[in-house]
Write a protein that holds these residues in place. Structure first.
Motif, PDB file in Angstrom:
ATOM      1  N   SER A 199       0.872  -1.170   0.000  1.00 26.09           N
ATOM      2  CA  SER A 199       0.000   0.000   0.000  1.00 26.09           C
ATOM      3  C   SER A 199       0.912   1.223   0.000  1.00 26.09           C
ATOM      4  CB  SER A 199      -0.944   0.016   1.213  1.00 26.09           C
ATOM      5  OG  SER A 199      -0.212  -0.012   2.422  1.00 26.09           O
ATOM      6  N   THR A 200       0.337   2.400  -0.242  1.00 21.65           N
ATOM      7  CA  THR A 200       1.146   3.609  -0.385  1.00 21.65           C
ATOM      8  C   THR A 200       1.724   4.060   0.956  1.00 21.65           C
ATOM      9  OG1 THR A 200      -0.231   4.304  -2.240  1.00 21.65           O
ATOM     10  CG2 THR A 200       1.169   5.977  -1.240  1.00 21.65           C
ATOM     11  N   LEU A 201       3.004   4.383   0.958  1.00 21.10           N
ATOM     12  CA  LEU A 201       3.645   4.942   2.146  1.00 21.10           C
ATOM     13  C   LEU A 201       3.272   6.416   2.266  1.00 21.10           C
ATOM     14  CD1 LEU A 201       5.787   4.317   4.409  1.00 21.10           C
ATOM     15  CD2 LEU A 201       7.475   5.327   2.860  1.00 21.10           C
ATOM     16  N   ARG A 202       2.847   6.812   3.448  1.00 20.39           N
ATOM     17  CA  ARG A 202       2.463   8.208   3.673  1.00 20.39           C
ATOM     18  C   ARG A 202       3.630   9.146   3.336  1.00 20.39           C
ATOM     19  NH1 ARG A 202       2.631  10.596   8.485  1.00 20.39           N
ATOM     20  NH2 ARG A 202       2.941   8.573   9.493  1.00 20.39           N
ATOM     21  N   ARG A 203       3.340  10.229   2.623  1.00 20.31           N
ATOM     22  CA  ARG A 203       4.377  11.130   2.146  1.00 20.31           C
ATOM     23  C   ARG A 203       5.277  11.628   3.275  1.00 20.31           C
ATOM     24  NH1 ARG A 203       6.309  14.755  -1.557  1.00 20.31           N
ATOM     25  NH2 ARG A 203       6.800  16.828  -0.782  1.00 20.31           N
ATOM     26  N   GLU A 204       4.692  12.063   4.387  1.00 17.79           N
ATOM     27  CA  GLU A 204       5.490  12.601   5.488  1.00 17.79           C
ATOM     28  C   GLU A 204       6.449  11.561   6.046  1.00 17.79           C
ATOM     29  OE1 GLU A 204       2.291  12.846   5.142  1.00 17.79           O
ATOM     30  OE2 GLU A 204       1.753  14.977   5.127  1.00 17.79           O
ATOM     31  N   LEU A 205       6.005  10.300   6.075  1.00 19.38           N
ATOM     32  CA  LEU A 205       6.862   9.249   6.597  1.00 19.38           C
ATOM     33  C   LEU A 205       8.009   8.958   5.629  1.00 19.38           C
ATOM     34  CD1 LEU A 205       6.960   7.493   9.138  1.00 19.38           C
ATOM     35  CD2 LEU A 205       5.726   5.726   7.881  1.00 19.38           C
ATOM     36  N   GLY A 206       7.701   8.963   4.339  1.00 16.42           N
ATOM     37  CA  GLY A 206       8.758   8.780   3.339  1.00 16.42           C
ATOM     38  C   GLY A 206       9.801   9.881   3.415  1.00 16.42           C
ATOM     39  N   LEU A 207       9.353  11.120   3.605  1.00 19.89           N
ATOM     40  CA  LEU A 207      10.282  12.251   3.732  1.00 19.89           C
ATOM     41  C   LEU A 207      11.148  12.091   4.972  1.00 19.89           C
ATOM     42  CD1 LEU A 207       7.848  15.138   2.754  1.00 19.89           C
ATOM     43  CD2 LEU A 207       9.921  14.496   1.487  1.00 19.89           C
ATOM     44  N   PHE A 208      10.540  11.669   6.083  1.00 20.21           N
ATOM     45  CA  PHE A 208      11.315  11.498   7.311  1.00 20.21           C
ATOM     46  C   PHE A 208      12.440  10.495   7.116  1.00 20.21           C
ATOM     47  CE2 PHE A 208      12.063   8.657  10.921  1.00 20.21           C
ATOM     48  CZ  PHE A 208      12.685   9.540  11.793  1.00 20.21           C
TER      49      PHE A 208
END
Length: 609
Positions: free
Chosen positions: A365-374
């Motif tokens: 499933s899609t990784l939340r953008r904020e978590l990917g940035l972190f």
């Protein structure tokens, strides 16, 4: 339709079956460490298995299958967690031209009975006695089952002994007859909307999937000059975990197996195995982030961690803008702050993953953008991808060096994506499956003029990156006629450290509501900080302080949507949704219909107010 080019082939002519890579590696690189397996004496010690040793064992086990009457085209089920034996057995079966039928180790008697009968399974290998009892209870007059072996009773050694009288040449003759368009695995869907459907995945499907990823993304698996290594903890009964294992053996990547996904087992395994690359699902990255934050809070360093997390996100956003030509990258002050926090915080986070991981893949499933940035800002760039069982794994992925967080990337070579008029994602390419076993009606419903209709909704951004917005069947329509996609709300709620899972409900109801589960470890941590007694979550579903915490998370999530889409009521459940309870898929996604059935009374209570 929106599109991103027609389907095209990579130009690679593939011949033979999946087992060939084991034999080729043994011939060309006999001393290469193909697998590291636990010795059994020490959980933290990994014993090397060379390409030659692996090949010899595959041949010996394959001869045992032949001695037991397993023939070309026979179907053999494998019911086990992710273990070394599974990899040996699968390649041994492929060597003799047999088809494997993966069975989830948490399957019920009814599910096992359906798979055994639907696929007319000839034999099965199970992990332990409980599985053997499940198979015995599932077998009936329609079953074609003639043999069962058990891993924990030394079935590999038994098969080797039974095949000693056969010549190795018999295996080579069988293997030479395997062609790319023959079925390699019948992998069943999770069955959340009726009986599970058996996806016919060919040797060519899986070979294309693995070779395309290795060719295009092989350079990010490890630092130059270092043999890549991957600890596979994904369920091998799911196409994602199966693909990872096959890709490792095709690409000379050192492979390890981890059967237990719980943090208390997985994190020590990562520490001792020390992978260079990580294949995971969003749930794992969320757990790692929240555990790191709780650890910092317990040590009195929550302020430091939160500042470091904010800097990581800012730094990754700046790098992302630079890669698109929309900015100049991090400024001097941001670089200094990032370097400081790298020494104080990010290094410790990477150590949790074994210390060598700098890139990873998230799927399922899609990784939340904020978590990917972190994670990117903390030194672990997570490449998000998208695929299904029917596509043999990823069909889109973030291009190396061109990550767009919050999307699932572009079509991989050999594949294409279209967006239908109703927003459904259609895909095509050489990794797309051959159809559903014994189910032409279901096959015709999804295979349309060379395209596979995925059932997911999404759109392509201006650069051709795919954004998944949910499942067509998951769209909630309230009694007022409002259509609500549950995924964005659920993702926002899971960002709260206390919330483990969330299911948005509201079909044919006057408003949107939510079922929420609490992370037991996070709850214990929160109670300790508050100086409260250590209660189990089942005793705290109506606790005023806990409900106030969850209400704040709900209120924040509601700011992202319209009033008609906002959550008006929620219920804290006494326990998490789990694989064992049948309420999660092997990639740790929620089985919505199963949860709605299991918690029907709780849902009704949300609307009796």
């Amino acid at each position: 339709m929106q599109g991103h080019g027609p389907p095209f082939r990579t130009g690679t002519d593939r011949a033979g079956g999946l087992a060939d890579s084991v034999f080729e590696a043994a011939l060309r690189h006999p001393s290469l460490v193909q697998v590291s397996r636990r010795t059994g004496r020490d959980e933290g010690t990994w014993e090397p298995v060379t390409a030659r040793e692996l090949c010899d064992q595959v041949v010996a086990v394959a001869k045992g299958f032949l001695a037991n009457g397993i023939r070309f085209g026979d179907r053999v089920a494998l019911m086990s967690r992710t273990r070394y034996e599974w990899t040996v057995l699968a390649h041994a079966l492929w060597s003799v031209g047999a088809e494997i039928v993966p069975v989830y180790p948490t399957s019920s008697i009814e599910q096992v009975r359906w798979i055994l009968n639907d696929a007319q399974v000839r034999a099965i290998v199970v992990e332990h006695e409980n599985h053997a009892m499940t198979v015995a209870a599932a077998s009936d007059a329609q079953s074609a089952l003639t043999a069962i072996w058990q891993m924990d009773r030394g079935c590999l050694a038994t098969l080797v002994e039974e095949g000693l009288a056969l010549d190795d040449e018999m295996i080579h003759r069988h293997r030479a007859a395997v062609l790319p368009d023959q079925i390699a695995t019948i992998t069943y869907t999770s069955g959340t909307t009726g009986s599970p459907k058996g996806c016919l995945i060919t040797h060519g499907n899986l070979a294309a999937e693995c070779d395309i990823l290795l060719e295009g993304w092989g350079g990010i698996l490890a630092e130059p000059g270092v043999q890549p290594s991957i600890l596979n903890f994904l369920p091998v009964a799911h196409i994602y975990g199966l693909m990872v294992g096959v890709a490792c053996l095709r690409g000379g990547i050192r492979l390890g197996h981890q059967p237990d996904l719980s943090p208390e087992s997985l994190l020590p395994a990562l520490s001792s195995f020390r992978p260079t690359f990580l294949f995971a699902v969003p749930y794992i990255f969320e757990k790692i982030f929240h555990k790191a934050r709780r650890t910092a809070e317990g040590a009195g360093n929550l302020g430091l961690f939160d500042k470091a997390a904010a800097v990581a996100v800012r730094y990754a956003e700046s790098m992302e803008r630079q890669s698109t030509g929309a900015g100049h990258g991090p400024g001097p002050s941001l670089k200094v702050l990032h370097a400081v926090y790298d020494r104080l915080v990010y290094t410790r986070l990477r150590a949790v993953l074994g210390g060598q991981v700098r890139t990873a893949v998230s799927g399922g499933s899609t990784l939340r953008r904020e978590l990917g940035l972190f994670f990117a800002g903390a030194g672990v760039t997570v490449y998000d991808g998208y695929g299904l069982t029917e596509t043999a794994g990823a069909i889109t992925a973030q291009p190396p060096g061109e990550v767009r967080f919050g999307t699932v990337g572009r079509p991989i070579p050999g594949c294409a994506v279209h967006i239908a008029e109703d927003g459904e994602v259609w895909v095509a390419g050489e990794t797309v499956f051959a159809g559903y076993l014994n189910n032409p009606k279901a096959t015709e419903a999804v295979l349309r003029d060379g395209w596979f209709a995925t059932g997911d909704t999404g759109h392509l951004d201006e650069e051709g990156y795919l954004v998944i917005t949910g499942r067509k069947k998951d769209i909630i329509i309230t009694s007022g006629g409002k259509s609500v996609a549950p995924l964005p709300l659920e993702e926002q709620l899971r960002h709260h450290p206390l919330i483990s899972q969330c299911l948005i409900v509201g079909d044919d109801q006057p408003y949107i509501a939510a079922l929420i589960t609490v992370d037991p470890e996070a709850l214990a941590h929160w109670l300790a900080l508050k100086g409260k007694p250590q209660w189990d979550v089942s005793a705290m579903t109506d606790d005023e302080d806990l409900r106030a915490q969850i209400q704040r998370a709900v209120s924040r999530a509601n700011t992202r949507v319209s009033q008609a889409e906002s959550i008006r009521a929620f219920r804290i459940l006494p326990r998490e949704f789990t694989l064992d309870s049948g309420l999660m898929t092997p990639t740790l996604k929620l089985k919505r219909r199963a949860i709605a059935g299991a918690y029907a009374e709780d849902i009704n209570a949300l609307y009796r107010r």
